[in-house]
Scaffold this motif. Sequence first.
Motif, PDB file in Angstrom:
ATOM      1  N   GLU A 119       2.193   5.859  -0.088  1.00 38.11           N
ATOM      2  CA  GLU A 119       1.109   6.057   0.867  1.00 38.11           C
ATOM      3  C   GLU A 119       1.206   5.014   1.990  1.00 38.11           C
ATOM      4  OE1 GLU A 119      -1.036   8.539   0.832  1.00 38.11           O
ATOM      5  OE2 GLU A 119      -0.062   9.322  -0.984  1.00 38.11           O
ATOM      6  N   PRO A 120       0.608   5.301   3.151  1.00 41.49           N
ATOM      7  CA  PRO A 120       0.617   4.299   4.235  1.00 41.49           C
ATOM      8  C   PRO A 120      -0.066   3.013   3.783  1.00 41.49           C
ATOM      9  CG  PRO A 120      -0.131   6.437   5.043  1.00 41.49           C
ATOM     10  CD  PRO A 120      -0.087   6.542   3.544  1.00 41.49           C
ATOM     11  N   GLU A 121       0.400   1.884   4.295  1.00 46.89           N
ATOM     12  CA  GLU A 121      -0.181   0.581   3.975  1.00 46.89           C
ATOM     13  C   GLU A 121      -0.241  -0.251   5.244  1.00 46.89           C
ATOM     14  OE1 GLU A 121       1.520  -0.089  -0.545  1.00 46.89           O
ATOM     15  OE2 GLU A 121       2.800  -0.615   1.146  1.00 46.89           O
ATOM     16  N   ARG A 122      -1.150  -1.193   5.247  1.00 45.22           N
ATOM     17  CA  ARG A 122      -1.210  -2.141   6.354  1.00 45.22           C
ATOM     18  C   ARG A 122      -0.873  -3.527   5.814  1.00 45.22           C
ATOM     19  NH1 ARG A 122      -3.005   0.695  10.690  1.00 45.22           N
ATOM     20  NH2 ARG A 122      -2.518  -1.134  11.962  1.00 45.22           N
ATOM     21  N   ILE A 123      -0.125  -4.289   6.599  1.00 44.87           N
ATOM     22  CA  ILE A 123       0.297  -5.617   6.177  1.00 44.87           C
ATOM     23  C   ILE A 123       0.037  -6.625   7.287  1.00 44.87           C
ATOM     24  CG2 ILE A 123       2.057  -4.714   4.608  1.00 44.87           C
ATOM     25  CD1 ILE A 123       4.169  -5.417   6.700  1.00 44.87           C
ATOM     26  N   ALA A 124      -0.012  -7.874   6.897  1.00 43.94           N
ATOM     27  CA  ALA A 124      -0.164  -8.972   7.848  1.00 43.94           C
ATOM     28  C   ALA A 124       0.933  -9.989   7.588  1.00 43.94           C
ATOM     29  CB  ALA A 124      -1.542  -9.627   7.696  1.00 43.94           C
TER      30      ALA A 124
ATOM     31  N   PHE B  25      10.302 -11.810   7.584  1.00 47.85           N
ATOM     32  CA  PHE B  25       9.030 -12.515   7.494  1.00 47.85           C
ATOM     33  C   PHE B  25       8.373 -12.204   6.156  1.00 47.85           C
ATOM     34  CE2 PHE B  25       8.116  -8.474   9.663  1.00 47.85           C
ATOM     35  CZ  PHE B  25       7.066  -7.956   8.915  1.00 47.85           C
ATOM     36  N   LEU B  26       7.488 -13.095   5.739  1.00 47.72           N
ATOM     37  CA  LEU B  26       6.698 -12.917   4.525  1.00 47.72           C
ATOM     38  C   LEU B  26       5.403 -12.202   4.900  1.00 47.72           C
ATOM     39  CD1 LEU B  26       6.495 -13.909   1.426  1.00 47.72           C
ATOM     40  CD2 LEU B  26       4.870 -15.556   2.355  1.00 47.72           C
ATOM     41  N   TYR B  27       5.014 -11.196   4.125  1.00 47.60           N
ATOM     42  CA  TYR B  27       3.808 -10.442   4.463  1.00 47.60           C
ATOM     43  C   TYR B  27       2.863 -10.344   3.273  1.00 47.60           C
ATOM     44  CZ  TYR B  27       5.901  -6.434   2.012  1.00 47.60           C
ATOM     45  OH  TYR B  27       6.450  -5.610   1.069  1.00 47.60           O
ATOM     46  N   GLN B  28       1.657  -9.910   3.575  1.00 49.35           N
ATOM     47  CA  GLN B  28       0.627  -9.654   2.563  1.00 49.35           C
ATOM     48  C   GLN B  28      -0.008  -8.310   2.872  1.00 49.35           C
ATOM     49  OE1 GLN B  28      -0.601 -12.117   0.108  1.00 49.35           O
ATOM     50  NE2 GLN B  28      -1.470 -10.299  -0.800  1.00 49.35           N
ATOM     51  N   LYS B  29      -0.148  -7.441   1.856  1.00 49.14           N
ATOM     52  CA  LYS B  29      -0.850  -6.174   2.071  1.00 49.14           C
ATOM     53  C   LYS B  29      -2.337  -6.463   2.276  1.00 49.14           C
ATOM     54  CE  LYS B  29       2.302  -3.511  -0.855  1.00 49.14           C
ATOM     55  NZ  LYS B  29       2.445  -2.715  -2.091  1.00 49.14           N
ATOM     56  N   ARG B  30      -2.856  -5.982   3.401  1.00 44.60           N
ATOM     57  CA  ARG B  30      -4.267  -6.189   3.705  1.00 44.60           C
ATOM     58  C   ARG B  30      -4.810  -4.964   4.425  1.00 44.60           C
ATOM     59  NH1 ARG B  30      -4.078 -12.390   6.086  1.00 44.60           N
ATOM     60  NH2 ARG B  30      -3.651 -13.425   4.103  1.00 44.60           N
ATOM     61  N   PRO B  31      -5.998  -4.489   4.045  1.00 44.53           N
ATOM     62  CA  PRO B  31      -6.556  -3.294   4.698  1.00 44.53           C
ATOM     63  C   PRO B  31      -6.695  -3.445   6.202  1.00 44.53           C
ATOM     64  CG  PRO B  31      -7.793  -3.839   2.707  1.00 44.53           C
ATOM     65  CD  PRO B  31      -6.863  -4.990   2.962  1.00 44.53           C
ATOM     66  N   ASP B  32      -6.920  -4.682   6.676  1.00 43.89           N
ATOM     67  CA  ASP B  32      -7.091  -4.907   8.106  1.00 43.89           C
ATOM     68  C   ASP B  32      -5.832  -5.470   8.764  1.00 43.89           C
ATOM     69  OD1 ASP B  32      -7.110  -7.339   6.824  1.00 43.89           O
ATOM     70  OD2 ASP B  32      -8.785  -8.177   7.962  1.00 43.89           O
TER      71      ASP B  32
ATOM     72  N   PRO C  13      -2.496  -5.973  10.864  1.00 43.53           N
ATOM     73  CA  PRO C  13      -2.147  -5.399  12.174  1.00 43.53           C
ATOM     74  C   PRO C  13      -0.900  -4.517  12.155  1.00 43.53           C
ATOM     75  CG  PRO C  13      -1.485  -7.701  12.071  1.00 43.53           C
ATOM     76  CD  PRO C  13      -2.239  -7.426  10.801  1.00 43.53           C
ATOM     77  N   ILE C  14      -0.093  -4.593  11.094  1.00 42.94           N
ATOM     78  CA  ILE C  14       1.160  -3.832  11.032  1.00 42.94           C
ATOM     79  C   ILE C  14       0.987  -2.649  10.081  1.00 42.94           C
ATOM     80  CG2 ILE C  14       3.621  -3.905  10.471  1.00 42.94           C
ATOM     81  CD1 ILE C  14       3.546  -6.913  11.031  1.00 42.94           C
ATOM     82  N   LEU C  15       1.288  -1.462  10.575  1.00 47.28           N
ATOM     83  CA  LEU C  15       1.209  -0.263   9.749  1.00 47.28           C
ATOM     84  C   LEU C  15       2.579   0.048   9.164  1.00 47.28           C
ATOM     85  CD1 LEU C  15      -0.262   2.275   8.687  1.00 47.28           C
ATOM     86  CD2 LEU C  15       0.450   3.422  10.807  1.00 47.28           C
ATOM     87  N   VAL C  16       2.629   0.151   7.843  1.00 45.52           N
ATOM     88  CA  VAL C  16       3.836   0.605   7.159  1.00 45.52           C
ATOM     89  C   VAL C  16       3.630   2.093   6.871  1.00 45.52           C
ATOM     90  CG1 VAL C  16       5.330   0.333   5.153  1.00 45.52           C
ATOM     91  CG2 VAL C  16       4.166  -1.662   6.119  1.00 45.52           C
ATOM     92  N   PRO C  17       4.384   2.963   7.541  1.00 43.70           N
ATOM     93  CA  PRO C  17       4.126   4.404   7.412  1.00 43.70           C
ATOM     94  C   PRO C  17       4.298   4.895   5.976  1.00 43.70           C
ATOM     95  CG  PRO C  17       5.622   3.940   9.240  1.00 43.70           C
ATOM     96  CD  PRO C  17       5.501   2.678   8.440  1.00 43.70           C
TER      97      PRO C  17
END
Length: 261
Positions: free
Chosen positions: A129-134, A169-176, A178-182
């Motif tokens: 499913e789509p996810e957002r990451i920071a 880069f290191l990321y964290q899944k977050r609902p808000d 700024p980066i959308l992972v399709p």
Amino acid sequence: MQKNYLRTAAFAKLAGVNKKTLHYYDEIGLFRPAYVNEKGYRFYSPLQLDRLALIVTLKDLGVPLKVIAEYLSCGDLARVDEILTRQSQELDRRIGQLTRRKALLEALRRQNRGFLDWCGKGPQRLHREPERIAVLMSREEMESSRILIVNYLTDGPGTGLCGEGEDRFLYQKRPDGPILVPGGDYLCLYELVQGHRVWEWLVSRRQQLQDYAAARGWQLDARAFVEFGDLAVNGCSETDPEPRSIRMRICEPDSPECVDK
């Protein structure tokens, strides 16, 4: 007269409490029986159930019995409303906290189930499913930092590395985030890995996925996402196997996101 009342055991069963609780509440003057006969037996009226339910609810919310007794005896409706409103707000806060904790546990369960189902089985085509990451740290920040700490209780699971060419880069899944992972179909690989040379592992497994996709006529998004079954922290033994996954999205031919061949 007694036929209109319930003995302690029957009333306790009806109210869902222990009869010793009723004895204790009577002893401290918090909740008295409606009637005590000449032999000392306690009897309660069904009309007392609402009052007992309120006592039990307030106690479950952490209100001290002394405060409950003061509240029940004050006879001030405005004060009663104030206490009930405050406890309702506290209950909302706890519900929110429990909801967040349940969401965290479910996310950890899904993550763990992925490793259980697919670890060691080679590349797998799976839907995501789509996810957002920071972005938590750039490559430069990671290389200059010796210790990385992410708090699962506040940030949740889903810490990972994103690699696109030499950009990492290191990321964290977050609902808000700024980066959308399709969302869509991803080519995924789950492994138990000894050692923590993540960058070298990322490069080699990315090439493995690209070769696997090319043999089937698939094209992959240029970005690769690496995640861990547990958080990798400096100081862990390199002999301990670490659950690790990598995934790349399968995209449409001629898409600008695809890896050049």
